[in-house]
Design a protein around this motif. Structure first.
Motif, mmCIF file in Angstrom:
data_model
loop_
_atom_site.group_PDB
_atom_site.id
_atom_site.type_symbol
_atom_site.label_atom_id
_atom_site.label_comp_id
_atom_site.label_asym_id
_atom_site.label_seq_id
_atom_site.Cartn_x
_atom_site.Cartn_y
_atom_site.Cartn_z
ATOM 1 N N ASN A 269 47.982 17.719 41.243
ATOM 2 C CA ASN A 269 48.983 16.925 41.945
ATOM 3 C C ASN A 269 48.549 16.623 43.365
ATOM 4 O O ASN A 269 47.693 17.310 43.940
ATOM 5 C CB ASN A 269 50.317 17.666 41.988
ATOM 6 C CG ASN A 269 50.237 18.930 42.817
ATOM 7 O OD1 ASN A 269 49.328 19.733 42.646
ATOM 8 N ND2 ASN A 269 51.198 19.140 43.720
ATOM 9 N N HIS A 270 49.146 15.579 43.926
ATOM 10 C CA HIS A 270 49.005 15.250 45.341
ATOM 11 C C HIS A 270 50.381 15.363 45.988
ATOM 12 O O HIS A 270 51.234 14.491 45.789
ATOM 13 C CB HIS A 270 48.462 13.830 45.525
ATOM 14 C CG HIS A 270 46.980 13.725 45.328
ATOM 15 N ND1 HIS A 270 46.291 12.529 45.470
ATOM 16 C CD2 HIS A 270 46.044 14.656 45.007
ATOM 17 C CE1 HIS A 270 45.008 12.727 45.237
ATOM 18 N NE2 HIS A 270 44.835 14.022 44.947
ATOM 19 N N PRO A 271 50.648 16.429 46.729
ATOM 20 C CA PRO A 271 51.977 16.603 47.349
ATOM 21 C C PRO A 271 52.365 15.469 48.293
ATOM 22 O O PRO A 271 53.552 15.270 48.553
ATOM 23 C CB PRO A 271 51.825 17.925 48.117
ATOM 24 C CG PRO A 271 50.739 18.656 47.404
ATOM 25 C CD PRO A 271 49.784 17.597 46.965
ATOM 26 N N SER A 272 51.389 14.721 48.796
ATOM 27 C CA SER A 272 51.690 13.605 49.707
ATOM 28 C C SER A 272 52.456 12.493 49.018
ATOM 29 O O SER A 272 53.100 11.669 49.663
ATOM 30 C CB SER A 272 50.397 13.042 50.285
ATOM 31 O OG SER A 272 49.619 12.434 49.256
ATOM 32 N N GLY A 273 52.400 12.452 47.698
ATOM 33 C CA GLY A 273 53.053 11.384 46.945
ATOM 34 C C GLY A 273 52.110 10.277 46.540
ATOM 35 O O GLY A 273 52.384 9.527 45.611
ATOM 36 N N ASP A 274 50.970 10.160 47.222
ATOM 37 C CA ASP A 274 49.972 9.133 46.919
ATOM 38 C C ASP A 274 48.957 9.715 45.939
ATOM 39 O O ASP A 274 48.260 10.681 46.247
ATOM 40 C CB ASP A 274 49.264 8.705 48.210
ATOM 41 C CG ASP A 274 48.238 7.611 47.980
ATOM 42 O OD1 ASP A 274 48.093 7.166 46.818
ATOM 43 O OD2 ASP A 274 47.565 7.225 48.950
ATOM 44 N N SER A 275 48.868 9.132 44.756
ATOM 45 C CA SER A 275 47.994 9.685 43.718
ATOM 46 C C SER A 275 46.560 9.158 43.773
ATOM 47 O O SER A 275 45.750 9.480 42.897
ATOM 48 C CB SER A 275 48.589 9.393 42.333
ATOM 49 O OG SER A 275 48.783 8.006 42.165
ATOM 50 N N THR A 276 46.208 8.361 44.771
ATOM 51 C CA THR A 276 44.854 7.819 44.874
ATOM 52 C C THR A 276 43.832 8.957 44.904
ATOM 53 O O THR A 276 43.905 9.840 45.763
ATOM 54 C CB THR A 276 44.696 6.967 46.146
ATOM 55 O OG1 THR A 276 45.693 5.941 46.142
ATOM 56 C CG2 THR A 276 43.312 6.353 46.206
ATOM 57 N N PRO A 277 42.859 8.967 43.972
ATOM 58 C CA PRO A 277 41.888 10.074 43.921
ATOM 59 C C PRO A 277 40.999 10.116 45.163
ATOM 60 O O PRO A 277 40.586 9.073 45.689
ATOM 61 C CB PRO A 277 41.060 9.769 42.673
ATOM 62 C CG PRO A 277 41.893 8.829 41.871
ATOM 63 C CD PRO A 277 42.678 8.021 42.862
ATOM 64 N N SER A 278 40.719 11.314 45.610
ATOM 65 C CA SER A 278 39.815 11.498 46.755
ATOM 66 C C SER A 278 38.388 11.656 46.264
ATOM 67 O O SER A 278 38.116 11.758 45.063
ATOM 68 C CB SER A 278 40.228 12.751 47.538
ATOM 69 O OG SER A 278 40.030 13.908 46.737
ATOM 70 N N ARG A 279 37.451 11.702 47.212
ATOM 71 C CA ARG A 279 36.051 11.917 46.858
ATOM 72 C C ARG A 279 35.880 13.267 46.164
ATOM 73 O O ARG A 279 35.137 13.396 45.199
ATOM 74 C CB ARG A 279 35.193 11.854 48.135
ATOM 75 C CG ARG A 279 33.693 12.047 47.896
ATOM 76 C CD ARG A 279 32.911 11.768 49.177
ATOM 77 N NE ARG A 279 33.370 12.631 50.259
ATOM 78 C CZ ARG A 279 32.900 13.873 50.465
ATOM 79 N NH1 ARG A 279 31.994 14.381 49.662
ATOM 80 N NH2 ARG A 279 33.345 14.588 51.480
ATOM 81 N N GLU A 280 36.619 14.290 46.675
ATOM 82 C CA GLU A 280 36.546 15.614 46.065
ATOM 83 C C GLU A 280 37.077 15.597 44.627
ATOM 84 O O GLU A 280 36.563 16.300 43.756
ATOM 85 C CB GLU A 280 37.340 16.630 46.895
ATOM 86 C CG GLU A 280 36.730 16.987 48.237
ATOM 87 C CD GLU A 280 36.954 15.898 49.286
ATOM 88 O OE1 GLU A 280 37.773 14.972 49.026
ATOM 89 O OE2 GLU A 280 36.311 15.961 50.342
ATOM 90 N N ASP A 281 38.116 14.796 44.384
ATOM 91 C CA ASP A 281 38.658 14.688 43.019
ATOM 92 C C ASP A 281 37.583 14.181 42.063
ATOM 93 O O ASP A 281 37.441 14.694 40.941
ATOM 94 C CB ASP A 281 39.855 13.740 42.991
ATOM 95 C CG ASP A 281 41.048 14.260 43.787
ATOM 96 O OD1 ASP A 281 41.067 15.467 44.097
ATOM 97 O OD2 ASP A 281 41.945 13.456 44.102
ATOM 98 N N HIS A 282 36.846 13.174 42.497
ATOM 99 C CA HIS A 282 35.781 12.614 41.656
ATOM 100 C C HIS A 282 34.666 13.639 41.445
ATOM 101 O O HIS A 282 34.113 13.751 40.339
ATOM 102 C CB HIS A 282 35.221 11.339 42.283
ATOM 103 C CG HIS A 282 36.133 10.148 42.154
ATOM 104 N ND1 HIS A 282 36.287 9.459 40.967
ATOM 105 C CD2 HIS A 282 36.941 9.525 43.056
ATOM 106 C CE1 HIS A 282 37.150 8.465 41.140
ATOM 107 N NE2 HIS A 282 37.565 8.481 42.407
ATOM 108 N N GLN A 283 34.339 14.394 42.496
ATOM 109 C CA GLN A 283 33.284 15.399 42.378
ATOM 110 C C GLN A 283 33.662 16.486 41.382
ATOM 111 O O GLN A 283 32.835 16.904 40.554
ATOM 112 C CB GLN A 283 32.996 16.022 43.748
ATOM 113 C CG GLN A 283 32.306 15.087 44.729
ATOM 114 C CD GLN A 283 32.147 15.720 46.106
ATOM 115 O OE1 GLN A 283 32.791 16.729 46.411
ATOM 116 N NE2 GLN A 283 31.291 15.123 46.936
#
Length: 317
Positions: A269-283
């Motif tokens: 989950n992303h507690p910020s509410g924005d589900s846009t994947p981060s670089r770490e998510d892709h890694q």
């Protein structure tokens, strides 16, 4: 003469005696209705005040009552019938009683008011269970879900028929209904294979809805799948900021091996509410996908859930 007829006769007698008098004290009412007991006169006056038919004034030690619409001749017939029959559902024709209708046509054939009346079960003086069900149904017609969050005192203010017992029955009924619905949803999920990104997102939106809406820190979960991609189980792997060092393949695939899973879905989950994947998510996705290949367990997808919507990292790559 039955008890109901006797009570009707006494109420009619009280009205016949007091209706022509625009204002009177409790003592005067008792004297005018001397053939009725003092307790009966007092309780009836109290009921009439509560329902706004009489106004009560207190002056020193003297109680004075006045008909609210003194210029209009009081028609007591409807009020009297409500006192006699209103608290008795059995006074209704059998085919109109909520419980009998439920047995005849099933619970799904009843409206909210009738279902609430069955849970309330019995009324009180001046308010039947059916009338109480209608009151509550009207009060929550715009948002029935709010009923679950309403206190006993607030429901009691809506209807005097909501006693401690009926409040407990209503809350128990709501909770049991929620559990039945959850069980039905779980059974449907267990019988529905996850074979697409859309199905994966729909499954995660359902199962991890609380995490998406109210999670205060990041959590990483996996969903284990059978060879037919049917859900087996869900497992919490870690809590905290997601990065490759915290999400170790050993911790991720241990429960998958234990479940004899053929594939997994990664979820966080992303507690910020924005589900846009981060670089770490892709890694993390790439690292776990490669580890899964060595173990013969495929990573079907990685879903990021958040209050603003869910995203598949596979599709966003």
């Amino acid at each position: 003469m039955g008890a109901a007829d006797k009570r009707r006769q006494k109420l009619e007698q009280l009205f016949k005696t007091l209706a022509p008098i625009s204002a009177f004290s409790k003592q005067q009412a008792r004297e005018c209705c001397s053939e009725l007991t003092a307790g009966f006169v007092s309780s009836t006056l109290k009921d009439l005040v509560r329902e706004g038919i009489l106004d009560r004034y207190q002056s020193d030690d003297r109680e004075t009552y006045a008909w609210r619409n003194a210029q209009v001749r009081v028609d007591p017939s409807h009020w009297i019938e409500r006192q006699i029959c209103g608290s008795q559902v059995t006074a209704q024709p059998e085919h109109e009683r909520p419980r009998e209708r439920l047995l005849a046509v099933g619970a799904e054939g009843l409206g909210d008011a009738d279902l609430l009346a069955i849970l309330i079960r019995v009324g009180v003086k001046g308010e039947s269970a059916v009338e109480a069900g209608r009151r509550l149904s009207r009060a929550f017609s715009e948002n029935l879900a709010e009923l679950r969050l309403t206190s006993k005192d607030d429901l009691r203010n809506l209807s005097p028929a909501v006693t401690v017992t009926s409040y407990a029955a209503i809350m128990a009924g709501i909770e049991l209904g929620r559990r039945v619905a959850d069980s039905e949803k779980r059974q449907r999920r267990e019988r529905t294979p996850i074979t697409s990104t859309g199905a994966a997102i729909e499954f995660c939106d359902d199962v991890f809805s609380n995490l998406a809406l109210s999670g205060v820190q990041e959590e990483f979960h996996i969903v284990t799948l059978s060879t037919k991609h049917l859900p087996i189980n869900t497992h919490l792997i870690t809590r905290g900021t997601l990065d490759a060092s915290l999400v170790h393949p050993r911790e991720v695939f241990r429960p998958a091996i234990r479940d004899s899973a053929s594939a997994v879905i990664l979820v966080h989950n992303h507690p910020s509410g924005d589900s846009t994947p981060s670089r770490e998510d892709h890694q993390v996705t790439h690292r776990l996908t490669e580890a899964g290949k060595l173990l013969g367990i495929s990573v079907l997808d990685h879903i990021v859930v958040a209050s603003e919507g869910s995203i598949s990292i596979r599709e966003s790559s």
